[in-house]
Design a protein around this motif. Structure first.
Motif, PDB file in Angstrom:
ATOM      1  N   VAL A 281       0.753  -1.206   0.160  1.00  0.00           N
ATOM      2  CA  VAL A 281      -0.051   0.023   0.049  1.00  0.00           C
ATOM      3  C   VAL A 281       1.019   1.202  -0.042  1.00  0.00           C
ATOM      4  O   VAL A 281       0.703   2.222  -0.737  1.00  0.00           O
ATOM      5  CB  VAL A 281      -1.212  -0.035   1.065  1.00  0.00           C
ATOM      6  CG1 VAL A 281      -1.810   1.263   1.159  1.00  0.00           C
ATOM      7  CG2 VAL A 281      -1.896  -1.124   1.157  1.00  0.00           C
ATOM      8  N   THR A 282       2.105   1.374   1.014  1.00  0.00           N
ATOM      9  CA  THR A 282       2.724   2.512   1.112  1.00  0.00           C
ATOM     10  C   THR A 282       3.434   3.113  -0.046  1.00  0.00           C
ATOM     11  O   THR A 282       3.431   4.071  -0.695  1.00  0.00           O
ATOM     12  CB  THR A 282       3.597   2.393   2.410  1.00  0.00           C
ATOM     13  OG1 THR A 282       2.857   2.236   3.334  1.00  0.00           O
ATOM     14  CG2 THR A 282       4.629   3.866   2.401  1.00  0.00           C
ATOM     15  N   PRO A 283       3.935   1.938  -0.848  1.00  0.00           N
ATOM     16  CA  PRO A 283       4.673   2.211  -2.306  1.00  0.00           C
ATOM     17  C   PRO A 283       3.657   2.925  -3.464  1.00  0.00           C
ATOM     18  O   PRO A 283       4.297   3.711  -4.173  1.00  0.00           O
ATOM     19  CB  PRO A 283       5.421   1.154  -2.607  1.00  0.00           C
ATOM     20  CG  PRO A 283       5.675   0.342  -1.612  1.00  0.00           C
ATOM     21  CD  PRO A 283       4.244   0.793  -0.547  1.00  0.00           C
ATOM     22  N   THR A 284       2.326   2.510  -3.133  1.00  0.00           N
ATOM     23  CA  THR A 284       1.637   2.761  -4.246  1.00  0.00           C
ATOM     24  C   THR A 284       0.878   4.430  -3.633  1.00  0.00           C
ATOM     25  O   THR A 284       0.754   5.185  -4.505  1.00  0.00           O
ATOM     26  CB  THR A 284       0.327   1.940  -4.051  1.00  0.00           C
ATOM     27  OG1 THR A 284       0.746   0.525  -4.363  1.00  0.00           O
ATOM     28  CG2 THR A 284      -0.783   2.238  -5.277  1.00  0.00           C
ATOM     29  N   LEU A 285       0.821   4.481  -2.342  1.00  0.00           N
ATOM     30  CA  LEU A 285       0.150   5.745  -2.137  1.00  0.00           C
ATOM     31  C   LEU A 285       1.342   6.995  -2.207  1.00  0.00           C
ATOM     32  O   LEU A 285       0.596   8.179  -2.462  1.00  0.00           O
ATOM     33  CB  LEU A 285      -0.150   5.799  -0.704  1.00  0.00           C
ATOM     34  CG  LEU A 285      -1.347   4.894  -0.327  1.00  0.00           C
ATOM     35  CD1 LEU A 285      -1.654   4.884   1.130  1.00  0.00           C
ATOM     36  CD2 LEU A 285      -2.569   5.387  -1.244  1.00  0.00           C
ATOM     37  N   ASN A 286       2.413   6.710  -1.946  1.00  0.00           N
ATOM     38  CA  ASN A 286       3.477   7.698  -2.108  1.00  0.00           C
ATOM     39  C   ASN A 286       3.223   8.599  -3.570  1.00  0.00           C
ATOM     40  O   ASN A 286       3.159   9.767  -3.460  1.00  0.00           O
ATOM     41  CB  ASN A 286       4.808   7.141  -2.041  1.00  0.00           C
ATOM     42  CG  ASN A 286       5.257   6.815  -0.646  1.00  0.00           C
ATOM     43  OD1 ASN A 286       4.362   7.101   0.128  1.00  0.00           O
ATOM     44  ND2 ASN A 286       6.278   6.279  -0.377  1.00  0.00           N
ATOM     45  N   PRO A 287       3.403   8.027  -4.678  1.00  0.00           N
ATOM     46  CA  PRO A 287       3.130   8.868  -5.949  1.00  0.00           C
ATOM     47  C   PRO A 287       1.787   9.432  -6.040  1.00  0.00           C
ATOM     48  O   PRO A 287       1.833  10.519  -6.588  1.00  0.00           O
ATOM     49  CB  PRO A 287       3.585   8.000  -6.977  1.00  0.00           C
ATOM     50  CG  PRO A 287       3.265   6.620  -6.430  1.00  0.00           C
ATOM     51  CD  PRO A 287       3.607   6.594  -5.217  1.00  0.00           C
ATOM     52  N   VAL A 288       0.869   8.437  -5.776  1.00  0.00           N
ATOM     53  CA  VAL A 288      -0.761   9.242  -5.695  1.00  0.00           C
ATOM     54  C   VAL A 288      -0.769  10.448  -4.781  1.00  0.00           C
ATOM     55  O   VAL A 288      -1.382  11.686  -5.129  1.00  0.00           O
ATOM     56  CB  VAL A 288      -1.764   8.073  -5.292  1.00  0.00           C
ATOM     57  CG1 VAL A 288      -2.864   8.706  -5.144  1.00  0.00           C
ATOM     58  CG2 VAL A 288      -1.656   7.014  -6.084  1.00  0.00           C
ATOM     59  N   ILE A 289      -0.164  10.566  -3.779  1.00  0.00           N
ATOM     60  CA  ILE A 289      -0.368  11.672  -2.543  1.00  0.00           C
ATOM     61  C   ILE A 289       0.348  12.852  -3.335  1.00  0.00           C
ATOM     62  O   ILE A 289       0.019  13.820  -3.263  1.00  0.00           O
ATOM     63  CB  ILE A 289       0.445  11.508  -1.243  1.00  0.00           C
ATOM     64  CG1 ILE A 289      -0.532  10.188  -0.671  1.00  0.00           C
ATOM     65  CG2 ILE A 289       0.446  12.368  -0.343  1.00  0.00           C
ATOM     66  CD1 ILE A 289       0.082   9.612   0.563  1.00  0.00           C
ATOM     67  N   TYR A 290       1.518  12.541  -3.593  1.00  0.00           N
ATOM     68  CA  TYR A 290       2.125  13.880  -4.447  1.00  0.00           C
ATOM     69  C   TYR A 290       1.730  14.368  -5.579  1.00  0.00           C
ATOM     70  O   TYR A 290       1.928  15.470  -5.963  1.00  0.00           O
ATOM     71  CB  TYR A 290       3.895  13.285  -4.650  1.00  0.00           C
ATOM     72  CG  TYR A 290       4.729  13.449  -3.429  1.00  0.00           C
ATOM     73  CD1 TYR A 290       5.333  14.723  -3.036  1.00  0.00           C
ATOM     74  CD2 TYR A 290       5.109  12.405  -2.618  1.00  0.00           C
ATOM     75  CE1 TYR A 290       6.088  14.877  -1.839  1.00  0.00           C
ATOM     76  CE2 TYR A 290       5.919  12.507  -1.503  1.00  0.00           C
ATOM     77  CZ  TYR A 290       6.483  13.757  -1.094  1.00  0.00           C
ATOM     78  OH  TYR A 290       7.196  13.942   0.024  1.00  0.00           O
ATOM     79  N   THR A 291       1.166  13.276  -6.492  1.00  0.00           N
ATOM     80  CA  THR A 291       0.514  13.797  -7.740  1.00  0.00           C
ATOM     81  C   THR A 291      -0.868  14.529  -7.557  1.00  0.00           C
ATOM     82  O   THR A 291      -1.180  15.545  -7.931  1.00  0.00           O
ATOM     83  CB  THR A 291       0.299  12.497  -8.541  1.00  0.00           C
ATOM     84  OG1 THR A 291       1.531  12.005  -8.985  1.00  0.00           O
ATOM     85  CG2 THR A 291      -0.153  12.928  -9.660  1.00  0.00           C
ATOM     86  N   LEU A 292      -1.569  13.847  -6.656  1.00  0.00           N
ATOM     87  CA  LEU A 292      -2.843  14.717  -6.444  1.00  0.00           C
ATOM     88  C   LEU A 292      -2.760  16.024  -5.757  1.00  0.00           C
ATOM     89  O   LEU A 292      -3.639  16.838  -5.740  1.00  0.00           O
ATOM     90  CB  LEU A 292      -3.726  13.589  -5.709  1.00  0.00           C
ATOM     91  CG  LEU A 292      -4.565  12.362  -6.297  1.00  0.00           C
ATOM     92  CD1 LEU A 292      -5.088  11.554  -5.454  1.00  0.00           C
ATOM     93  CD2 LEU A 292      -5.105  12.788  -7.597  1.00  0.00           C
ATOM     94  N   ARG A 293      -1.886  16.113  -4.802  1.00  0.00           N
ATOM     95  CA  ARG A 293      -1.705  17.252  -4.090  1.00  0.00           C
ATOM     96  C   ARG A 293      -0.709  18.476  -4.752  1.00  0.00           C
ATOM     97  O   ARG A 293      -0.248  19.398  -4.175  1.00  0.00           O
ATOM     98  CB  ARG A 293      -1.269  17.091  -2.789  1.00  0.00           C
ATOM     99  CG  ARG A 293      -2.104  16.189  -1.904  1.00  0.00           C
ATOM    100  CD  ARG A 293      -1.438  16.046  -0.363  1.00  0.00           C
ATOM    101  NE  ARG A 293      -1.558  17.248   0.281  1.00  0.00           N
ATOM    102  CZ  ARG A 293      -2.267  17.882   1.169  1.00  0.00           C
ATOM    103  NH1 ARG A 293      -3.542  17.279   1.064  1.00  0.00           N
ATOM    104  NH2 ARG A 293      -2.127  19.021   1.588  1.00  0.00           N
TER     105      ARG A 293
END
Length: 314
Positions: A281-293
């Motif tokens: 989960v964590t390796p997936t969320l990192n780019p999502v968090i930085y991209t969405l915000r």
């Protein structure tokens, strides 16, 4: 009694949730989807940061390293996990288990240090904006990243060498999906005070000290942000710092709960689900968090896609 009998050079069995095959089918599907998203998301951030000249800044240099680190971490664990979940056997060779254990520790410790370096970068950007390019010059950024990678490598070599030397008295079953420290320590048939001391010492060095530095950095940033009168700049600071803080909370929260609390106070199923969380989960969320915000990343993707589309028409 020869405690070393059967302790070396034998295949291991990764039990996972073998007693609940239906749950393993669900986990395998979720892991596959998350792994694909991890590959696409982190690769996109690396390519965009490299191709777009406007993102050639310290922040995106660190972010690219974080994405590369997440790619390596997920790839060192998830493919073998999927093979075991889909296949008839759940075995992994001694060498494969040792490598998986080594890379998990190495990359995990590196990420701890790298997140602290990124916090310092945010501190310099917010609190010293006029001197930011002087303070965070390319040579310093490269040295900070190199220190993170070498620090993770050193801690992994120490911990792996001590853990893998423990006698297992023929025990081959790892009660988890991956070869990670808590499960391997439970396989040992002797108690090692040395490893316990080393693990807690490294935990302080690579978890508590970097986290303390991150918290100090953000305490100073908070004071500075409270004095900012420009609404646009205030929002931009919150977006960039908010992404980093979210990643820090997810990563450090899970790892500290997993490694710093007494092992006998965590149920085995709870430990497995925590392992799944910070593995897939964590390796997936990192780019999502930085991209969405982050509008900079979104705009960079649009520029690159526009240039490619224009080149194709020409």
């Amino acid at each position: 009694m020869n405690t070393k009998n059967g302790s070396f050079m034998t295949d291991f069995i990764l039990l996972g949730f073998s007693d609940r095959p239906q749950l393993e089918h669900i986990i395998s599907g979720v892991a596959f989807i998350f792994y694909v998203v991890t590959l696409v998301g982190n690769t996109t951030i690396i390519l965009v940061s490299y191709l777009d000249s406007q993102l050639h800044t310290p922040m995106y240099f660190f972010l690219s390293n974080l994405s590369f680190l997440d790619l390596c971490y997920a790839t060192s664990i998830i493919p073998q996990m999927l093979v075991n979940l889909w296949g008839p056997t759940k075995s992994i060779t001694y060498g494969g288990c040792a490598l998986q254990f080594f890379f998990a520790l190495d990359l995990g410790a590196t990420e701890c240090l790298l997140l602290a370096m990124m916090a310092y970068d945010r501190y310099a950007a917010v609190c010293q904006p006029l001197h930011y390019t002087v303070v965070m010059h390319p040579q310093l950024c490269q040295k900070m990243v190199l220190t993170s990678w070498l620090g993770g490598l050193g801690s992994s070599l120490i911990t792996c060498s001590l853990t893998l030397k423990l006698p297992r008295c023929g025990h081959r079953e790892v009660d988890n999906f991956v070869c990670e420290m808590p499960a391997l320590l439970k396989m040992a048939c002797v108690y090692s005070k040395v490893i316990e001391v080393v693990v807690y010492a490294l935990g302080v060095i690579f978890l508590l000290v970097p986290l303390s530095l991150i918290l100090i950095s953000y305490a100073i940033i908070t004071q500075t942000v409270s004095r900012i009168k420009s609404t646009a700049r205030w929002r931009k600071v919150l977006n960039t710092c908010g992404s980093h803080l979210t990643v820090v909370t997810l990563f450090y929260g899970t790892i500290i709960y997993m490694y710093m609390k007494p092992q006998n106070s965590t149920s085995q199923d709870e430990g497995k689900f925590l392992t799944l969380f910070y593995t897939i989960v964590t390796p997936t969320l990192n780019p999502v968090i930085y991209t969405l915000r982050n509008k900079d990343v979104k705009n960079a993707v649009k520029r690159i896609l526009y240039v490619e589309k224009w080149s194709a028409k020409s």
